[in-house]
Design a protein around this motif. Structure first.
Motif, mmCIF file in Angstrom:
data_model
loop_
_atom_site.group_PDB
_atom_site.id
_atom_site.type_symbol
_atom_site.label_atom_id
_atom_site.label_comp_id
_atom_site.label_asym_id
_atom_site.label_seq_id
_atom_site.Cartn_x
_atom_site.Cartn_y
_atom_site.Cartn_z
ATOM 1 N N SER A 171 -4.151 -15.875 22.203
ATOM 2 C CA SER A 171 -5.360 -15.930 22.984
ATOM 3 C C SER A 171 -6.510 -15.453 22.203
ATOM 4 O O SER A 171 -6.308 -15.347 21.056
ATOM 5 N N LEU A 217 -8.402 -15.372 22.962
ATOM 6 C CA LEU A 217 -9.502 -14.858 22.150
ATOM 7 C C LEU A 217 -9.170 -13.417 21.851
ATOM 8 O O LEU A 217 -9.313 -12.967 20.724
ATOM 9 N N SER A 221 -5.114 -17.582 24.216
ATOM 10 C CA SER A 221 -6.192 -18.070 24.145
ATOM 11 C C SER A 221 -6.720 -17.400 23.665
ATOM 12 O O SER A 221 -6.771 -17.658 24.091
ATOM 13 N N HIS A 240 -10.378 -17.417 15.194
ATOM 14 C CA HIS A 240 -9.593 -17.667 16.398
ATOM 15 C C HIS A 240 -8.317 -18.416 16.106
ATOM 16 O O HIS A 240 -8.331 -19.486 15.558
ATOM 17 N N GLU A 283 -9.535 -16.334 26.119
ATOM 18 C CA GLU A 283 -8.778 -17.238 25.260
ATOM 19 C C GLU A 283 -9.597 -17.826 24.123
ATOM 20 O O GLU A 283 -9.086 -17.995 23.020
ATOM 21 N N SER A 284 -10.851 -18.159 24.371
ATOM 22 C CA SER A 284 -11.623 -18.856 23.331
ATOM 23 C C SER A 284 -13.081 -18.438 23.285
ATOM 24 O O SER A 284 -13.900 -19.159 22.735
ATOM 25 N N GLN A 327 -11.790 -21.827 18.941
ATOM 26 C CA GLN A 327 -10.569 -22.523 19.341
ATOM 27 C C GLN A 327 -9.528 -22.631 18.229
ATOM 28 O O GLN A 327 -8.397 -23.015 18.484
ATOM 29 N N SER A 375 -4.815 -23.086 16.772
ATOM 30 C CA SER A 375 -4.493 -21.872 16.031
ATOM 31 C C SER A 375 -3.370 -22.140 15.038
ATOM 32 O O SER A 375 -2.739 -23.199 15.042
ATOM 33 N N GLN A 425 -9.799 -24.882 24.637
ATOM 34 C CA GLN A 425 -10.569 -23.769 25.168
ATOM 35 C C GLN A 425 -9.731 -22.813 26.013
ATOM 36 O O GLN A 425 -10.152 -21.688 26.279
ATOM 37 N N GLN A 455 -6.370 -22.547 25.070
ATOM 38 C CA GLN A 455 -5.297 -22.226 24.135
ATOM 39 C C GLN A 455 -3.901 -22.513 24.683
ATOM 40 O O GLN A 455 -3.006 -21.674 24.638
ATOM 41 N N TRP A 472 -10.401 -29.552 24.744
ATOM 42 C CA TRP A 472 -11.159 -29.144 23.573
ATOM 43 C C TRP A 472 -12.672 -29.193 23.834
ATOM 44 O O TRP A 472 -13.409 -28.341 23.371
#
Length: 366
Positions: free
Chosen positions: A5, A6, A38, A47, A165-166, A172, A218, A225, A227, A249
């Protein structure tokens, strides 16, 4: 589960990043999101990728020789044909496929530093991010409202997952998914898992949701967006705008619809909360804490045992089922959590991550 994930990678140097949204059972020990799912934002991290120095040793000294990778790809193609992937898809998907050494390096060298829950929350729930989440909630309210009405998932939770997540779709991952997943399957430690994900990614291409050259994510294959791993895309991806494609995306309508669809299919209780921070009595028995079925009690029963919530507003019905969790194995911070918390753990098996999503959703509601 939705595998990688972000927050996972943004904190990669301090937290262990791994693939969330997978089939692993939630564990208390995981202080961070499970395989990238994400997250960048610095020269050391991007990311979905851990930009770690590559070891001088090669797989030849630890396992399979990278020189054998082309022959292995041929085997993967044969397996894909057996799963209904046509040659046209294989030719375009594997055009330019290459061994991704940094995927192996990242997978084998995930940081193991531990942080406290308070440290983690301080890093992922910044004032700036919460404000951006509130702004996004307002900006996309027209898109989010019908998704929430259909699914029962509150818009705040959809936005919170998007943020974590993003970073609201901005981070992304830029790895070629087919190459990365093929490499991780070849490496062999989780060959069956990554082979399944590769075939799922090929189905995504064959169904023309995205062009092969645009299939990026990743280092572990988490995409878009929100993930999603490829298998999660096939299982939970939703066409939010009715154009016949699922584009997580670039299309926020599809991102929001897919996120809500995931939570709904995994048991989200419509309109319900995730939980609240709690104050435990001094004589609380630690063995009572946990998420096993036999550790659940009603809110009323917990209250009779002396458990109190730090916030008295919006108390759940006293008959609602709840669990007590102590994320750091000490009575520093404790939480009373409900079924929706367990659903968030199916998205990412980290207790820290699930708590951060709930807290961000709460912050947007204030």
């Amino acid at each position: 589960m939705k595998t990688p994930s972000l927050s996972t990678i943004i904190l990669a140097l301090a937290l262990a990043g791994c693939v969330s949204k997978n089939s692993a059972a939630p564990t208390q020990a995981s202080a961070t999101p499970a395989l990238p799912s994400s997250v960048s934002a610095g020269s050391a991290v991007t990311h979905g990728h851990l930009l770690l120095s590559t070891s001088k040793s090669t797989l030849a000294t630890e396992g399979r020789d990278p020189a054998e990778f082309p022959a292995y790809v041929a085997q993967l193609k044969d397996k894909a044909r057996q799963q209904g992937i046509d040659d046209a898809t294989l030719n375009t998907a594997f055009n330019g496929v290459h061994f991704v050494d940094r995927a192996i390096s990242a997978d084998r060298n995930q940081p193991e530093n531990k942080v406290t829950l308070s440290e983690y929350l301080g890093r992922v729930l910044t004032t700036a991010k919460i404000q951006q989440a509130r702004d996004s909630l307002q900006q996309y309210r027209a898109q989010l409202a019908p998704v929430s009405q259909r699914s029962g998932v509150q818009p705040e939770y959809i936005v919170a997952l998007w943020a974590m997540e993003s970073h609201f779709g901005n981070i992304q991952g830029r790895e070629e998914v087919i190459s990365a997943i093929s490499t991780l399957a070849f490496e062999g430690r989780r060959e069956a898992f990554f082979t399944r994900e590769l075939i799922a990614a090929l189905h995504i291409i064959q169904q023309q949701h995205i062009a092969p050259g645009d299939l990026q994510g990743s280092w572990a294959g988490a995409m878009g967006q929100n993930q999603f791993m490829p298998s999660s895309f096939l299982r939970y991806g939703a066409d939010g705008d009715g154009d016949g494609r699922i584009d997580i995306w670039h299309n926020t309508a599809d991102v929001f619809a897919s996120t809500a669809n995931y939570l709904t299919k995994e048991g989200w209780k419509a309109g319900g909360s995730w939980g609240r921070e709690a104050i435990l009595p001094v004589d609380f028995v630690p063995e009572m804490a946990g998420l096993k079925a036999n550790q659940a009690k009603t809110v009323g029963e917990w209250q009779k045992l002396g458990v109190r919530l730090t916030r008295e507003a919006n108390l759940p019905d006293t008959q609602q089922k709840a669990w007590i969790i102590i994320p750091e194995d000490s009575p520093v911070r404790a939480f009373m959590v409900y079924d929706n918390f367990r659903t968030l753990l199916r998205w990412n098996r980290s207790w820290y991550f699930a708590i951060s999503i709930g807290m961000m959703a709460d912050a947007m509601s204030q």
